[in-house]
Design a protein around this motif. Structure first.
Motif, PDB file in Angstrom:
ATOM      1  N   GLN A   1      -1.446   8.814   4.005  1.00  0.00           N
ATOM      2  CA  GLN A   1      -2.690   9.192   2.991  1.00  0.00           C
ATOM      3  C   GLN A   1      -2.646   8.135   2.017  1.00  0.00           C
ATOM      4  O   GLN A   1      -1.640   8.099   1.001  1.00  0.00           O
ATOM      5  CB  GLN A   1      -2.552  10.535   2.736  1.00  0.00           C
ATOM      6  CG  GLN A   1      -2.739  11.485   3.854  1.00  0.00           C
ATOM      7  CD  GLN A   1      -4.136  11.509   4.512  1.00  0.00           C
ATOM      8  OE1 GLN A   1      -5.128  10.735   4.058  1.00  0.00           O
ATOM      9  NE2 GLN A   1      -3.831  11.845   5.948  1.00  0.00           N
ATOM     10  N   THR A   2      -3.460   7.042   1.796  1.00  0.00           N
ATOM     11  CA  THR A   2      -3.538   6.142   0.757  1.00  0.00           C
ATOM     12  C   THR A   2      -4.618   6.172  -0.071  1.00  0.00           C
ATOM     13  O   THR A   2      -5.782   7.016   0.387  1.00  0.00           O
ATOM     14  CB  THR A   2      -3.237   4.631   1.365  1.00  0.00           C
ATOM     15  OG1 THR A   2      -4.728   4.451   2.063  1.00  0.00           O
ATOM     16  CG2 THR A   2      -2.163   4.715   2.200  1.00  0.00           C
TER      17      THR A   2
ATOM     18  N   ASN B   1      -7.575   2.536  11.277  1.00  0.00           N
ATOM     19  CA  ASN B   1      -7.110   1.928  10.079  1.00  0.00           C
ATOM     20  C   ASN B   1      -7.616   0.392   9.808  1.00  0.00           C
ATOM     21  O   ASN B   1      -7.403  -0.251   8.992  1.00  0.00           O
ATOM     22  CB  ASN B   1      -5.769   1.255  10.934  1.00  0.00           C
ATOM     23  CG  ASN B   1      -4.915   2.269  11.249  1.00  0.00           C
ATOM     24  OD1 ASN B   1      -4.849   3.493  10.736  1.00  0.00           O
ATOM     25  ND2 ASN B   1      -3.864   2.016  12.024  1.00  0.00           N
ATOM     26  N   ALA B   2      -9.004   0.745   9.677  1.00  0.00           N
ATOM     27  CA  ALA B   2      -9.797  -0.155   9.039  1.00  0.00           C
ATOM     28  C   ALA B   2     -10.481   0.458   7.701  1.00  0.00           C
ATOM     29  O   ALA B   2     -10.780   1.591   7.605  1.00  0.00           O
ATOM     30  CB  ALA B   2     -11.231  -0.650   9.870  1.00  0.00           C
ATOM     31  N   VAL B   3     -10.719  -0.517   6.745  1.00  0.00           N
ATOM     32  CA  VAL B   3     -10.985   0.011   5.314  1.00  0.00           C
ATOM     33  C   VAL B   3     -12.134  -0.793   5.029  1.00  0.00           C
ATOM     34  O   VAL B   3     -12.268  -1.947   5.306  1.00  0.00           O
ATOM     35  CB  VAL B   3     -10.045   0.086   4.231  1.00  0.00           C
ATOM     36  CG1 VAL B   3      -9.042   1.264   4.750  1.00  0.00           C
ATOM     37  CG2 VAL B   3      -9.380  -1.142   3.963  1.00  0.00           C
TER      38      VAL B   3
ATOM     39  N   ILE C   1       0.980  -1.024   0.179  1.00  0.00           N
ATOM     40  CA  ILE C   1       0.166  -0.158   0.066  1.00  0.00           C
ATOM     41  C   ILE C   1       1.015   1.307  -0.169  1.00  0.00           C
ATOM     42  O   ILE C   1       1.647   1.259   0.931  1.00  0.00           O
ATOM     43  CB  ILE C   1      -1.034  -0.002   1.280  1.00  0.00           C
ATOM     44  CG1 ILE C   1      -1.896  -1.020   1.144  1.00  0.00           C
ATOM     45  CG2 ILE C   1      -1.727   1.174   1.174  1.00  0.00           C
ATOM     46  CD1 ILE C   1      -2.856  -1.632   2.523  1.00  0.00           C
TER      47      ILE C   1
ATOM     48  N   LEU D   1      -3.266  -8.605   8.630  1.00  0.00           N
ATOM     49  CA  LEU D   1      -4.680  -8.222   8.351  1.00  0.00           C
ATOM     50  C   LEU D   1      -5.807  -9.056   9.122  1.00  0.00           C
ATOM     51  O   LEU D   1      -5.706 -10.066   9.328  1.00  0.00           O
ATOM     52  CB  LEU D   1      -4.942  -7.798   6.897  1.00  0.00           C
ATOM     53  CG  LEU D   1      -4.099  -7.196   5.992  1.00  0.00           C
ATOM     54  CD1 LEU D   1      -4.305  -7.488   4.556  1.00  0.00           C
ATOM     55  CD2 LEU D   1      -4.135  -5.907   6.547  1.00  0.00           C
TER      56      LEU D   1
ATOM     57  N   THR E   1       0.667   9.806   9.926  1.00  0.00           N
ATOM     58  CA  THR E   1      -0.564   9.246   9.207  1.00  0.00           C
ATOM     59  C   THR E   1       0.009   8.870   7.670  1.00  0.00           C
ATOM     60  O   THR E   1       0.675  10.044   7.093  1.00  0.00           O
ATOM     61  CB  THR E   1      -1.831  10.310   9.014  1.00  0.00           C
ATOM     62  OG1 THR E   1      -1.980  10.316  10.458  1.00  0.00           O
ATOM     63  CG2 THR E   1      -2.832   9.561   8.279  1.00  0.00           C
TER      64      THR E   1
ATOM     65  N   LEU F   1      -3.961   6.065   7.015  1.00  0.00           N
ATOM     66  CA  LEU F   1      -3.484   4.715   7.929  1.00  0.00           C
ATOM     67  C   LEU F   1      -2.773   5.236   8.885  1.00  0.00           C
ATOM     68  O   LEU F   1      -1.674   6.173   8.530  1.00  0.00           O
ATOM     69  CB  LEU F   1      -2.993   3.757   7.062  1.00  0.00           C
ATOM     70  CG  LEU F   1      -3.949   3.078   6.115  1.00  0.00           C
ATOM     71  CD1 LEU F   1      -2.983   1.978   5.161  1.00  0.00           C
ATOM     72  CD2 LEU F   1      -5.038   2.291   6.701  1.00  0.00           C
ATOM     73  N   SER F   2      -2.891   5.158  10.398  1.00  0.00           N
ATOM     74  CA  SER F   2      -1.999   5.793  11.367  1.00  0.00           C
ATOM     75  C   SER F   2      -1.090   4.954  11.922  1.00  0.00           C
ATOM     76  O   SER F   2      -1.231   3.640  12.081  1.00  0.00           O
ATOM     77  CB  SER F   2      -2.933   6.179  12.539  1.00  0.00           C
ATOM     78  OG  SER F   2      -4.146   7.501  11.889  1.00  0.00           O
TER      79      SER F   2
END
Length: 134
Positions: A64-65, A100-102, A54, A91, A62, A70-71
């Motif tokens: 940025q993706t 941090n969950a997507v 990623i 994961l 943090t 995501l921290s």
């Protein structure tokens, strides 16, 4: 070249590989646990079984993706572009919002005895998730 020799209590294998190949950089020597837990390059990560990468830009602690922010638990070592190499066993599948969950959709599940493997889509990425078999 793989060479096997017998030893008391069983066989032992010695794997010998060239230190470099034409067009491919050599993986720097390091203790096995260090290489496994923190591979120094994408190539080394792939050789250690990592297939999820990623990328994003660091802003403080943090990343940025394309999947969202995501921290990290601490400030990143440097600002700018960064690629995370994530092992499938690091994961988790959860059914609620969390840091941090997507959002993701489980596309395939494969039972492999002691482990189950799940292929999930998150945004435009396919992620591999390993969980204890059930």
């Amino acid at each position: 070249m793989v060479r096997a020799s017998s030893a008391r209590g069983g066989a032992r294998a010695i794997l010998r590989t060239p230190t470099s190949s034409p067009g491919l950089p050599a993986i720097p020597p390091a203790p096995p646990r260090s290489l496994f837990e923190r591979p120094p390059t994408r190539r080394a990560a792939r050789q250690m079984g990592v297939d999820t990468f990623i990328t994003g830009d660091i802003h403080g602690s943090t990343l940025q993706t394309a999947l969202g922010p995501l921290s990290f638990g601490c400030p990143a070592p440097s600002a700018g572009a960064l690629t995370l190499a994530i092992r499938p066993e690091h994961l988790q599948l959860i059914d609620h919002a969390a840091p941090n969950a997507v959002p993701a959709i489980v596309r395939e599940q494969i039972f492999r005895g002691e482990q189950s493997e799940h292929l999930v889509s998150a945004g435009s990425m396919i992620l591999r998730v390993r969980t204890p078999g059930s």
